[in-house]
Enzyme design. Sequence first.
Site, PDB file in Angstrom:
ATOM      1  N   ILE A  28      38.415  11.758 -19.497  1.00  0.00           N
ATOM      2  CA  ILE A  28      38.713  12.752 -20.431  1.00  0.00           C
ATOM      3  C   ILE A  28      38.953  14.013 -19.655  1.00  0.00           C
ATOM      4  CG2 ILE A  28      37.654  11.321 -22.338  1.00  0.00           C
ATOM      5  CD1 ILE A  28      35.296  12.870 -21.638  1.00  0.00           C
ATOM      6  N   TYR A  54      37.650  12.719 -27.068  1.00  0.00           N
ATOM      7  CA  TYR A  54      38.539  11.922 -27.823  1.00  0.00           C
ATOM      8  C   TYR A  54      39.031  12.395 -29.178  1.00  0.00           C
ATOM      9  CZ  TYR A  54      36.654   8.628 -24.327  1.00  0.00           C
ATOM     10  OH  TYR A  54      36.104   8.182 -23.081  1.00  0.00           O
ATOM     11  N   PHE A  93      26.020   5.763 -25.645  1.00  0.00           N
ATOM     12  CA  PHE A  93      27.240   4.984 -25.857  1.00  0.00           C
ATOM     13  C   PHE A  93      27.751   4.398 -24.694  1.00  0.00           C
ATOM     14  CE2 PHE A  93      28.672   9.262 -25.630  1.00  0.00           C
ATOM     15  CZ  PHE A  93      29.674   9.240 -24.572  1.00  0.00           C
ATOM     16  N   ASP A  94      27.345   4.840 -23.468  1.00  0.00           N
ATOM     17  CA  ASP A  94      27.602   4.420 -22.116  1.00  0.00           C
ATOM     18  C   ASP A  94      26.595   4.988 -21.198  1.00  0.00           C
ATOM     19  OD1 ASP A  94      29.363   2.900 -20.322  1.00  0.00           O
ATOM     20  OD2 ASP A  94      30.828   4.302 -20.262  1.00  0.00           O
ATOM     21  N   PHE A 135      26.691  14.454 -21.363  1.00  0.00           N
ATOM     22  CA  PHE A 135      26.717  13.747 -20.027  1.00  0.00           C
ATOM     23  C   PHE A 135      25.621  14.051 -19.362  1.00  0.00           C
ATOM     24  CE2 PHE A 135      30.843  12.582 -21.653  1.00  0.00           C
ATOM     25  CZ  PHE A 135      30.947  11.077 -21.337  1.00  0.00           C
ATOM     26  N   TYR A 193      26.375   8.288 -14.330  1.00  0.00           N
ATOM     27  CA  TYR A 193      26.380   8.989 -15.567  1.00  0.00           C
ATOM     28  C   TYR A 193      25.639   8.125 -16.625  1.00  0.00           C
ATOM     29  CZ  TYR A 193      29.989   5.826 -17.179  1.00  0.00           C
ATOM     30  OH  TYR A 193      30.714   4.816 -17.499  1.00  0.00           O
TER      31      TYR A 193
END
Length: 358
Positions: free
Chosen positions: A305, A331, A286-287, A347, A276
């Site tokens: 999540i 979040y 961010f990731d 994502f 991902y």
Amino acid sequence: MEDLNEEKINQEETPQEEVAQEAIAQEETATETIAEVANDVAESEASCECENGDVEEDGKKCKCNKKKLWIIIGAVLGVLAIAAIILACMGKFSKYPGFKKDRSTGIYYQFYGDIHDTAAMPQRGDLVGVLFSLRTADSVLIPMIPNQMVVDSVYEGDFFAALQMMHVGDSATFIFDGPTFFEKMFQGQEYPFGDEPLYMDVKLFGRMAKADFEKAQAEYMNEMKQKEAEEATLIQDYVKKNNITVKPTEEGVYIISKKAGTGPKLQMMQTVKVHYTGKLLDGTQFDSSIGQEPFEVTLGGGQVIPGWEVALSHMSVGEKATIIIPSAMAYGARGMQSIPPYSTLVFDMEVVGLSEQK
């Protein structure tokens, strides 16, 4: 902190030691006085003509020996009292030599360096910034770390009471009863060090008064409400801009398939391998798992999540998809590290395969 070290504590002359020196001097004076009293007693005894205190002299019963006895008892009691003061001042009767005890809270404390007595002192409801560590005499539970907290009260003589003894800029060590501290502050956790005292080293470096803090909180909450209200519009703008035609799930998650899967549809409690890359709506990444081992997650296990759970439950092994997840399924109001509150997440996901069952 440089000020908070055992060597400096041992080198500093405490107020108890200063008083002890004075008490020792008083003891020497008292000893000289006792010697003088003893001489007076001897002279008084020699001048008295009665024997054993039973002979009448000038019509009165003689009390020389009784007088001598009370003088000696008084002198001995005086010496014992002075000795007790000396022992107490030298720490013989003190639980923690070098530390003072605050009468109102029962907290033992020691301050280091300059006392910033013109600076503000925290009050209940204030927001404070501290550096602190938690330790016993020989074991560190929490190393020196920064933290922000609202001054409150959990129990009488707690950490918050200690903070209210400080000025901004002060450094100090406080001593607490370990079992009580753990029970009250850590929701009943058992203290692992028996009856050993608990030491907290603290540097108070900042304070925001309660009124200012409450004002800042209110402004922040208004900002968050505005972001929450704007999120739906931002999602619709993103969908329109990227020509997305699929409908969201009932949870509000968009699943835009990019490549059909070649394997079976994923089932609950299967452990899935996923690659991902996560981004915000503005494209900020961010990731990512790219360049690493695939991320493994058990579907339905509550490890990720909710938006991930929903998306994966609609996908198959080998499938690639872009997933749009509203903040309510991510979040939410709290955010997470580089993810601001009320952020919609995007994502790019690929279901690489299933983990072998062990």
